[in-house]
Design an enzyme around this catalytic site. Structure first.
Site, short mmCIF file in Angstrom:
data_model
loop_
_atom_site.label_atom_id
_atom_site.label_comp_id
_atom_site.label_asym_id
_atom_site.label_seq_id
_atom_site.Cartn_x
_atom_site.Cartn_y
_atom_site.Cartn_z
N LYS A 216 22.17 30.78 66.39
CA LYS A 216 23.25 31.94 66.46
C LYS A 216 24.26 32.47 66.91
O LYS A 216 25.52 33.18 66.43
CB LYS A 216 21.60 32.99 67.09
N GLU A 222 23.09 20.91 70.77
CA GLU A 222 21.86 20.21 70.10
C GLU A 222 22.67 20.14 68.61
O GLU A 222 22.93 19.23 67.78
CB GLU A 222 20.83 19.74 70.59
N GLY A 276 14.28 33.42 68.55
CA GLY A 276 14.69 32.47 67.64
C GLY A 276 12.62 31.85 66.92
O GLY A 276 12.66 31.82 66.38
N ARG A 277 12.04 32.44 67.76
CA ARG A 277 10.24 32.31 67.53
C ARG A 277 9.97 32.43 66.52
O ARG A 277 8.80 32.54 65.80
CB ARG A 277 9.28 31.67 68.37
N GLU A 362 5.74 29.25 74.21
CA GLU A 362 7.16 29.27 75.10
C GLU A 362 6.49 31.32 74.98
O GLU A 362 7.66 31.53 76.33
CB GLU A 362 8.83 29.58 73.64
N HIS A 393 -11.56 12.29 62.74
CA HIS A 393 -10.75 11.20 63.33
C HIS A 393 -10.71 10.56 65.35
O HIS A 393 -10.25 9.45 65.29
CB HIS A 393 -11.13 10.29 62.53
N LYS A 515 18.56 23.19 80.38
CA LYS A 515 19.02 22.38 79.39
C LYS A 515 20.83 22.62 80.69
O LYS A 515 21.40 22.02 80.28
CB LYS A 515 19.34 23.45 78.58
#
Length: 550
Positions: A216, A222, A276-277, A362, A393, A515
């Site tokens: 954004k 990153e 964001g999510r 979050e 399993h 961060k």
């Protein structure tokens, strides 16, 4: 929120505590079914998707609930002002009060074009403009009309993002792979570990690769680092002027985007009321539109809109996402459950649990109420999961015979996209779906174990207590509209949890601390001198790393 700070102050919470004390003494799920043949009909709900007519059955009957439980849980929701908070969200009110923002991802999938405003200004036109831009661009790329710098069509899409700018598109493209353009290869790069971008670039051709840079602000460390690495790789073969044909920005920061070399015409924006999510519904979903086609992407939005409508209009007693959220509160705060398992019986949904981890943890990994007090109860369950039957399993042993209470969601689509061998595989898959929830409920008694001829010393080891709660979610088929509705079910489930716990589900200050510290340490890693500004452990580790790096 005015009126209360702690959920335990609510009358319904006190009533639920008494109800739990009574219920908890003799709750045996299999006995409930023996006593009430109508239990499934009472506690299951069918969602009919307006987008494509498909259905999803949500079976809550194998949970620790009675009719009184549902009455008290919905009373709790009302006292916690869930309905008011929900209505405020749909009105565009700034319910994310710590950041003074609306929470309006519902407006991104408003396919019926209902009036929706923020600060008295309609957002419908802006959302539709971006969608139209996405449609035009995705159709140009998919048809081959969009050419790279040597005149070749695009064959590879590399989406560079992190968090919601990565998890959503990754999950949806995998979940809807059956609808994809198979000659279009997609990669998703999020990790700052150089291996992630290096592996994506190894099999890519700069002449036929399109990069989507999803940030954004266009300043996310990153993402911009990975984007610049991709740019350097690209410029080994092409010129600066060619960037415009191979890089697009999912961003709103025009100055940074154009400085990078991306044509502002190739910017796809979204507003600050998109978290964001929750951003896969926005321009962040461009990779999805490219991969499955815009018409399917629109169906994805329409299915989500249909579940929004259900959540907004259905009374709480029959409101499927609200009931899911209230059950989560019920288990977390009255039964001491700390985790929640989501196990999709569908290989295409293999990234769905990872997506839900961010959505849930979050959002509700918070310990401060809206009034600024530390909560006096548990919030934010730990969400985990893997696709079954592989999961059977690995960790299902813990579900069946471990000491922890782990409420579980099982998800299955009746119709497979790949009905190989006359649906033999699908029937085997379904048999496990049904068997696991039943086995977790009924268990196996010592008498049953003995009747099977087990040696006396093994009886206790082969006994299953049962009485483990599960929710079964049975869809017709994982269509784009079904997936949209399923995601929104969990969005509003999470919203319901946060409303009851009286926390802000829409900020994420905890993400920022690490961060900011990382930025400071990064400068130290470039210095030749030893680090001395941290604790002894951190200093020693930094210095050891620097010594090994050189």
């Amino acid at each position: 929120m005015p009126g209360f700070s702690q959920a335990i102050e609510l009358d319904a919470w006190q009533e639920l505590q008494k109800h739990h004390q009574t219920l908890g003494k003799d709750i045996v799920l299999k006995n409930y079914f023996e006593k009430d043949p109508q239990r499934f009909q009472k506690f299951s709900h069918t969602f009919k998707n307006d987008a494509d007519g498909t259905e999803i059955i949500f079976d809550f009957s194998k949970n620790f609930i009675t009719e009184e439980t549902i009455q008290l849980l919905t009373k709790l929701a009302k006292e916690a002002k869930l309905e008011q908070l929900r209505d405020d969200m749909f009105k565009g009110e700034k319910i994310n009060f710590t950041e003074k923002r609306a929470v309006y991802h519902v407006a991104l999938r408003n396919t019926s074009n209902q009036p929706m405003e923020v600060d008295g200004k309609s957002v419908v036109e802006g959302v539709n403009d971006v969608l139209e831009h996405m449609k035009e661009f995705s159709e140009q790329v998919r048809s081959g009309e969009w050419k790279g710098y040597t005149g070749k069509s695009i064959k590879t899409i590399i989406n560079i993002g992190i968090g919601g700018s990565d998890l959503g598109p990754v999950m949806v493209t995998e979940a809807l792979k059956a609808y994809s353009k198979r000659d279009l290869t997609t990669h998703f790069v999020s990790n700052i570990d150089g291996t992630h971008i290096a592996e994506a670039l190894k099999d890519s051709d700069p002449e036929t690769t399109l990069f989507l840079v999803a940030s954004k602000t266009f300043t996310t460390a990153e993402t911009t680092t990975n984007a610049n690495t991709a740019k350097s790789w690209f410029l080994k073969s092409a010129k600066e002027s060619d960037i415009a044909k191979h890089f697009v920005a999912l961003s709103t920061n025009e100055s940074e985007v154009t400085k990078f070399g991306i044509d502002k015409k190739n910017m796809f924006g979204f507003s600050d009321w998109v978290g964001g999510r929750y951003s896969v519904w926005s321009a962040i979903g461009l990779s999805v539109a490219l991969y499955i086609g815009y018409d399917n992407f629109h169906q994805f939005l329409a299915g989500a809109h249909s579940m929004d409508k259900h959540f907004k209009e259905t009374p709480l007693e029959k409101n499927i996402p609200a009931l899911g959220g209230l059950l989560s509160v019920w288990y977390s705060d009255f039964f001491g459950a700390q985790t929640h398992l989501v196990a999709p019986f569908d290989q295409y949904l293999h990234r769905f649990p990872a997506y839900l981890q961010q959505l849930s943890m979050e959002s509700n990994g918070k310990a401060i109420t809206r009034s600024g007090e530390y909560v006096k109860y548990t919030t934010g369950p730990i969400v985990f999961g893997e696709p079954a039957t592989n999961a059977q399993h690995s960790f299902f042993q813990l579900l069946h015979q471990g000491t922890k209470l782990i409420p579980t969601d099982f998800i299955l689509a009746a119709q497979s996209h790949n009905p190989v061998e006359n649906n033999k595989h699908q029937k085997m898959l379904a048999s496990n779906f049904f068997a696991q929830s039943e086995a977790l409920m009924v268990g196996k008694t010592p008498e049953e174990v003995k009747a099977e001829g087990a040696a006396e010393e093994l009886v206790s080891h082969k006994t299953f207590l049962g009485n483990r709660p599960t929710t079964s979610i049975l869809a017709d088929k994982i269509t784009p509209a079904t997936l949209g509705a399923l995601i929104v079910y969990y969005e509003h489930l999470t919203f319901t949890e946060g409303a009851v716990w009286n926390i802000n589900s829409f900020d994420q200050w905890g993400v920022e601390l690490g961060k900011s510290l990382a930025k400071k340490i990064l400068t130290e890693l470039d210095e030749s001198s030893e680090s001395t500004s941290h604790d002894a452990s951190t200093n020693s580790l930094i210095n050891a790393f620097k010594a090994k790096l050189t």
